[in-house]
Design an enzyme around this catalytic site. Structure first.
Site, PDB file in Angstrom:
ATOM      1  N   ASP A 287      13.307  45.436   5.467  1.00 36.21           N
ATOM      2  CA  ASP A 287      12.182  46.112   4.824  1.00 36.21           C
ATOM      3  C   ASP A 287      12.282  47.603   5.111  1.00 36.21           C
ATOM      4  O   ASP A 287      12.357  48.013   6.280  1.00 36.21           O
ATOM      5  CB  ASP A 287      10.852  45.573   5.356  1.00 36.21           C
ATOM      6  CG  ASP A 287      10.591  44.132   4.902  1.00 36.21           C
ATOM      7  OD1 ASP A 287      11.348  43.644   4.046  1.00 36.21           O
ATOM      8  OD2 ASP A 287       9.633  43.521   5.412  1.00 36.21           O
TER       9      ASP A 287
ATOM     10  N   ASP B 283       3.214  36.804  -4.004  1.00 34.71           N
ATOM     11  CA  ASP B 283       2.637  36.966  -2.676  1.00 34.71           C
ATOM     12  C   ASP B 283       1.145  36.672  -2.770  1.00 34.71           C
ATOM     13  O   ASP B 283       0.499  37.030  -3.772  1.00 34.71           O
ATOM     14  CB  ASP B 283       2.831  38.398  -2.173  1.00 34.71           C
ATOM     15  CG  ASP B 283       4.275  38.860  -2.297  1.00 34.71           C
ATOM     16  OD1 ASP B 283       5.186  38.023  -2.099  1.00 34.71           O
ATOM     17  OD2 ASP B 283       4.500  40.044  -2.600  1.00 34.71           O
TER      18      ASP B 283
END
Length: 238
Positions: A7, A129
């Site tokens: 990330d 998500d």
């Protein structure tokens, strides 16, 4: 396939806790060396997210992504802030193998349909998500009123095949994956390939997911925290 995760925030590799930008932990100041370690372990899949891009809605770590693409041998998938056709094209021309489309699946379904039609479901992956079964968008900063299962069904109809499903409440927490969520979504969308993301603690979690039929798993914080090693993941992925 097992996808170690990187990330990106301000050109560095970090991990967030439950998607909270104020709870970021530095993993590696040089993501390229992190990617090279994945290759060195004989793993040739990498999951990359531009966290800044997801938050801002535009590419914020393009140069770092380009460096990762040059350094990493194998399948590189990328998500975070891909909200225009032009940017999707730019990343694909860069050599990114699979684009992960998250927020736009809900807000711009026509764009996703166009990309799926033009590039196919092996290159366009849908990221769903959510919290409590509802879709979260814009870097998880906004909660929608759309059910995760509802969005998945719509994207299946649009031609999508692969779905990265993340329970925001589990991501970065080392509490274990939300198996119940995955099983529920799989029952509602049996033709979809669910890629499990969020909460994986150790090798046992990966093995449990694979035994349940979720063969594709993304592993992030567990690697940084030492809950699992690249060598162990390479053994599972062999």
């Amino acid at each position: 396939m097992i996808f170690p995760a990187i990330d990106l925030r301000a050109g560095q590799s970090v991990r967030l806790y439950q998607g909270d930008f104020d709870q970021a932990t530095l993993i590696n100041a040089d993501p390229v060396t992190q990617a090279q370690a994945v290759n060195a372990a004989n793993i040739h899949q990498l999951h990359v997210v531009d966290l800044d891009g997801a938050k801002q809605g535009q590419p914020e770590n393009f140069a770092t992504v380009a460096a990762l693409r040059r350094a990493f041998t194998g399948t590189l998938e990328l998500g975070g802030g891909i909200r225009t056709y032009e940017l999707a094209q730019r990343y694909l021309k860069l050599g990114v193998d699979r684009l992960i489309l998250g927020s736009v699946a809900l807000t711009q379904p026509a764009l996703v349909q166009r990309l799926l039609t033009e590039f196919g479901p092996e290159r366009i992956v849908i990221g769903i998500d959510g919290q409590n079964g509802m879709v979260a968008i814009n870097g998880w900063l906004d909660q929608s009123q759309t059910k995760m299962s509802q969005l998945m069904r719509a994207m299946v109809r649009a031609g999508a095949k692969h779905f990265i499903v993340t329970d925001v409440d589990r991501d970065g927490t080392m509490r274990g994956p939300n198996v119940e969520l995955y099983l529920t979504l799989k029952a509602k969308c049996p033709t979809a390939n669910l890629i499990a993301s969020g909460g994986v603690r150790d090798l046992a979690d990966v093995q449990t997911l694979q035994q349940l039929g979720f063969t594709d798993v993304i592993v992030g914080k567990a690697l940084a925290a030492g809950g699992v090693t690249l060598a162990e993941l390479a053994g599972v992925d062999a």
